[in-house]
Design an enzyme around this catalytic site. Sequence first.
Site, PDB file in Angstrom:
ATOM      1  N   TRP A 194     -33.267  67.668  57.699  1.00 30.29           N
ATOM      2  CA  TRP A 194     -31.805  67.320  58.301  1.00 30.29           C
ATOM      3  C   TRP A 194     -30.758  68.336  58.335  1.00 30.29           C
ATOM      4  CZ3 TRP A 194     -28.423  67.351  54.433  1.00 30.29           C
ATOM      5  CH2 TRP A 194     -29.062  67.025  53.123  1.00 30.29           C
ATOM      6  N   ASN A 195     -30.954  69.411  57.215  1.00 32.39           N
ATOM      7  CA  ASN A 195     -29.707  70.109  57.102  1.00 32.39           C
ATOM      8  C   ASN A 195     -29.532  70.990  58.037  1.00 32.39           C
ATOM      9  OD1 ASN A 195     -31.893  71.515  56.133  1.00 32.39           O
ATOM     10  ND2 ASN A 195     -30.943  72.453  54.241  1.00 32.39           N
ATOM     11  N   LYS A 248     -42.317  67.293  63.865  1.00 32.92           N
ATOM     12  CA  LYS A 248     -41.595  66.000  63.254  1.00 32.92           C
ATOM     13  C   LYS A 248     -40.248  66.432  62.847  1.00 32.92           C
ATOM     14  CE  LYS A 248     -41.087  62.282  60.805  1.00 32.92           C
ATOM     15  NZ  LYS A 248     -39.775  62.648  60.671  1.00 32.92           N
ATOM     16  N   PRO A 249     -39.123  66.000  63.497  1.00 32.44           N
ATOM     17  CA  PRO A 249     -37.971  66.172  62.839  1.00 32.44           C
ATOM     18  C   PRO A 249     -37.638  65.208  62.127  1.00 32.44           C
ATOM     19  CG  PRO A 249     -37.593  65.452  65.150  1.00 32.44           C
ATOM     20  CD  PRO A 249     -39.233  65.553  64.939  1.00 32.44           C
ATOM     21  N   SER A 254     -35.806  62.038  60.588  1.00 30.16           N
ATOM     22  CA  SER A 254     -35.219  60.702  61.294  1.00 30.16           C
ATOM     23  C   SER A 254     -33.993  60.630  61.614  1.00 30.16           C
ATOM     24  CB  SER A 254     -36.128  59.578  60.945  1.00 30.16           C
ATOM     25  OG  SER A 254     -37.437  59.601  61.079  1.00 30.16           O
ATOM     26  N   GLY A 298     -38.718  71.528  53.367  1.00 32.32           N
ATOM     27  CA  GLY A 298     -38.208  70.488  52.447  1.00 32.32           C
ATOM     28  C   GLY A 298     -38.268  70.565  51.086  1.00 32.32           C
ATOM     29  N   SER A 299     -38.520  69.383  50.436  1.00 35.70           N
ATOM     30  CA  SER A 299     -38.249  69.433  48.868  1.00 35.70           C
ATOM     31  C   SER A 299     -39.899  69.928  48.505  1.00 35.70           C
ATOM     32  CB  SER A 299     -38.331  68.020  48.502  1.00 35.70           C
ATOM     33  OG  SER A 299     -39.354  67.346  48.773  1.00 35.70           O
ATOM     34  N   GLU A 321     -41.618  76.176  52.904  1.00 32.71           N
ATOM     35  CA  GLU A 321     -40.193  76.478  52.399  1.00 32.71           C
ATOM     36  C   GLU A 321     -39.567  75.562  51.678  1.00 32.71           C
ATOM     37  OE1 GLU A 321     -36.545  77.091  52.329  1.00 32.71           O
ATOM     38  OE2 GLU A 321     -36.275  77.255  54.414  1.00 32.71           O
ATOM     39  N   LEU A 322     -39.380  75.586  50.483  1.00 28.75           N
ATOM     40  CA  LEU A 322     -39.283  74.482  49.402  1.00 28.75           C
ATOM     41  C   LEU A 322     -37.719  74.584  48.933  1.00 28.75           C
ATOM     42  CD1 LEU A 322     -42.774  73.751  48.189  1.00 28.75           C
ATOM     43  CD2 LEU A 322     -41.723  72.993  50.206  1.00 28.75           C
ATOM     44  N   CYS A 358     -30.721  75.276  50.969  1.00 29.13           N
ATOM     45  CA  CYS A 358     -31.584  75.215  50.138  1.00 29.13           C
ATOM     46  C   CYS A 358     -31.308  76.844  49.378  1.00 29.13           C
ATOM     47  CB  CYS A 358     -33.086  75.325  50.341  1.00 29.13           C
ATOM     48  SG  CYS A 358     -33.552  76.303  51.833  1.00 29.13           S
TER      49      CYS A 358
HETATM   50  C1  SIN Z   1     -32.229  76.096  54.480  1.00 30.39           C
HETATM   51  O1  SIN Z   1     -31.405  75.675  53.898  1.00 30.39           O
HETATM   52  O2  SIN Z   1     -33.387  75.433  54.547  1.00 30.39           O
HETATM   53  C2  SIN Z   1     -32.055  77.301  55.572  1.00 30.39           C
HETATM   54  C3  SIN Z   1     -30.616  77.925  55.247  1.00 30.39           C
HETATM   55  C4  SIN Z   1     -30.646  79.296  56.203  1.00 30.39           C
HETATM   56  O3  SIN Z   1     -31.693  79.327  56.866  1.00 30.39           O
HETATM   57  O4  SIN Z   1     -29.508  79.827  55.913  1.00 30.39           O
END
Ligand code: SIN
Length: 482
Positions: free
Chosen positions: A156-157, A180-181, A183, A233-234, A255-256, A289
């Site tokens: 979601w970010n 799958k975005p 929700s 995600g996490s 990508e965690l 992240c």
């Molecule tokens: C992320 O927070 O997963 C990606 C951040 C970015 O692409 O700069």
Amino acid sequence: MKLQNPSLFRERALIDNTWHSAQSGDTIDVFNPFNHQKIGIIPNLSADEVRGAIATATTAQQAWSKKTAHERADILHRWADLIDDNLDDLAIIMTSEQGKPLKESQSEIRYANSFIRFFAEEGKRVYGDTIPAKSTNLRHIVLKEPVGVCACITPWNFPSAMITRKVAPALAVGCAMIVKPDSQTPFSALALGKLAIQAGLPAGILQIVTGQAEMIGEIFSTDNHIKKLSFTGSTRVGKLLMAQSAPTLKKLSLELGGNAPFIIFDDANLDEAINGLIMSKYRNAGQTCVCANRVYVQRGIFETFLEKFTTKVRSLTVGNGMDNPDMACLINEQALQKTQALLSDALAKGATLITGGSTHTDYPTCFLPTIITNITEDMDIAHAEIFAPIAPVFVFDDEEEVIKKANATPYGLASYFYTQNHARAWRVAERLECGMVAQNTGLLSTEVAPFGGIKESGFGREGSKYGLDEYLTIKYWCINME
Ligand code: SIN
């Protein structure tokens, strides 16, 4: 939501280039995180409906992979043109569902589109190899082929950029992709899907399924037709998906989580370091992240740093993303509670609150940009991925000490440092345990460079020429000429 092109707002899943409700009629409500107003619904698809999308992709991908890279690139460029044409509407949709300031949504759409344009071109450069043989009668050839039907689960970010960063390379090399975005932020994804159809993407090549994350994640990771799964995600969910994918030995990109150190040495340009830190820490209200999670400042400049940093942070505006403040709301109530809990734990164990420390008096979904000092190792905030606008600032004395502290985490995504000393820069860059290291800048993300982590931040790279390899397999062809 006032859109110039209201047809971009879709409340249906995209399967086989048609818009679907769940056969059961089940829906999931989607809310604006700033004011909690309901903005729409999405279908809560059944397992059979998700499997139907996989079957569609499996057939469609065959024909797509036979198109030339140039034909695929033409469609991707048309998609990117349409995204540019609709940028303002896409940003409004994003801010409505994610909350981030409108200017950040606009810049995310541009960032998202940069992946489409980059990979449209990069797909034309999928070179194989010829390898010099040890005998005159032999030839060794390397062919690169699309991996097949792919799936991705996106967060979601960054509701658009994390999609195009996966979809564009997949499509460019001849794969099909099922998205799958999250929700909480599905409408940005569905709007991108609408524009992809308009750009002429054949049916079944890009599909967007909505519903229960756990069920869809399990189907994606266990179904044998899905040859590649990409997840952002996490770390907890990444490990689960990897375990579930083991029986089919699926190709994965994970990508965690991150826990980025942000180190400021005493020879740094302090004003630039503070600007970089503000960008890294408070972009998207700290919900990235790669954002600065632990700030390390060398003792000699600590007092001056803290004074300047605090002044700048206090000047940041906070409010409704639609009004374009510097920082807006957190994604949901759970995020607010986690932020408050991390802060309360640190303060109870002796941390000092320099500024911020609560939600905004007029905007209860917005947490103020916060700085704390006197952090000790027993505090949760010293180890957790904060994902909120709190900057914990530590003091350090020398290079050896700070590198040890920076590396003392299971995560290894991004790291930042500021120094003007070239020899130190090489030493630090080489010793930091992470997939990405930024020197004298607070922003390292770009479509042309490889994004990804090591250790428990996952594996695989997105963006750049390396991002293309994630969607290709290598076929070695050995020819005996006799
Ligand atoms: C992320 O927070 O997963 C990606 C951040 C970015 O692409 O700069």
